[in-house]
Design an enzyme around this catalytic site. Structure first.
Site, PDB file in Angstrom:
ATOM      1  N   SER A 141       0.871  -1.184   0.000  1.00  0.00           N
ATOM      2  CA  SER A 141       0.000   0.000   0.000  1.00  0.00           C
ATOM      3  C   SER A 141       0.897   1.219   0.000  1.00  0.00           C
ATOM      4  CB  SER A 141      -0.853  -0.002   1.275  1.00  0.00           C
ATOM      5  OG  SER A 141      -1.469   1.250   1.482  1.00  0.00           O
ATOM      6  N   TYR A 154      -2.262   0.075  10.727  1.00  0.00           N
ATOM      7  CA  TYR A 154      -2.204  -0.364   9.323  1.00  0.00           C
ATOM      8  C   TYR A 154      -0.851  -0.039   8.691  1.00  0.00           C
ATOM      9  CZ  TYR A 154      -3.704  -0.905   4.409  1.00  0.00           C
ATOM     10  OH  TYR A 154      -3.826  -1.295   3.095  1.00  0.00           O
TER      11      TYR A 154
END
Ligand code: NAP
Length: 253
Positions: A141, A154
């Site tokens: 990501s 995250y």
């Protein structure tokens, strides 16, 4: 865009295993790799979804929880041959500052994005090497490279994915296994819905005034890296919507 899978060293049809193929980027990747000529094997917890997609694509579906060692080992045992492994399963939970961190959110994120990726990769490494031309594609990501307030559960997990990708590249040097990481910015999938516990209004706010990436945009890149000639290793691709410069700097029209 159509791509064509490389022929395998033994002349068999190439096999691509995709984790988290029940939705979003994983489902789109399954479609595009099938279109490129791969036999696709789809894993996710929502078996009804992967089963329906596998039927449509002429592939195979297996129930898979990447955080569960027995589930991962059964998944790998059912797939003794593999050419491409797409480690896509994962996601985010919550957006709390660290002072309010929710233990369960952190465990879920670390178990799916980091520990699960290790379990699946370890289980498939022998088959990837035996294929003579294996490829591991990790879906990271923009959060694998950047940090943002509220995101430490995250971002720390996805930074972990970067460390694993870079380590695999070193450890597998000299073996016939390519290693790639694809790092998307905003992609409109079920990601934000999952992150915000099913709160649709909050999930939609993430994409307000932006044309986000689609699962297909990311799948196109994954299919492209998977179909480069076997001696070409695309190490890292970062892709964002044109309106997104960093994880937090976004132009909303
Ligand atoms: P999504 O639509 O929510 O898809 C997530 C997929 O992961 C689902 O198929 C889900 O399947 C699977 N999954 C989650 N936990 C799992 C587990 N324990 N075992 C097996 N499968 C599991 O979101 P997405 O955007 O396509 O996300 C795919 C990947 O892209 C994730 O790694 C995510 O972190 C990353 N990513 C997303 C974005 C974005 O903005 N959307 C940006 C950058 C990176 P089941 O629930 O059926 O198991």
């Amino acid at each position: 865009m159509p791509y064509t899978a490389n022929p395998t060293p033994d002349g068999s049809r190439p096999i691509a295993v995709i984790t988290g193929a029940s939705s979003g980027i994983g489902a789109a990747t399954a479609r595009q790799l099938a279109a490129a000529g791969f036999e696709v094997v789809l894993g996710a917890r929502r078996f009804d979804r992967v089963e329906a997609l596998a039927r449509e694509l002429g592939g195979r579906a297996i129930a898979l929880d990447v955080t569960d060692r027995a589930s991962v080992e059964a998944f790998a045992a059912a797939n003794p041959r593999v050419n491409v492994l797409v480690n896509n399963a994962g996601g985010a939970q919550g957006l709390e500052p660290l002072a309010e961190a929710v233990d369960e959110h952190w465990r879920t994120m670390w178990e799916a994005n980091v520990f699960g990726l290790m379990l699946v990769t370890r289980a498939f490494l022998p088959a990837l090497e035996a294929s003579g031309a294996g490829h591991i594609i990790n879906v990271g990501s923009i959060a694998s490279q950047e940090s943002y307030a509220g995101g430490s559960g995250y971002t720390s997990a996805k930074h972990g994915v970067t460390a694993i990708t870079e380590t695999l590249r070193l450890e597998l040097l000299g073996k016939p296994i390519r290693v790639t990481q694809v790092d998307p910015g905003m992609v409109e999938t079920e990601f934000s819905l999952v992150r915000f516990g099913g709160d649709e209004a909050r999930a939609q706010q993430v994409y307000r005034g932006v044309e986000p990436l689609t699962g297909d945009d990311c799948a196109d890149i994954i299919a492209w890296v998977a179909t480069r000639p076997p001696h070409v290793n695309i190490d890292h691709v970062r892709v964002t919507p044109v309106q997104q410069a960093t994880a937090t700097v976004v132009h909303r029209g």
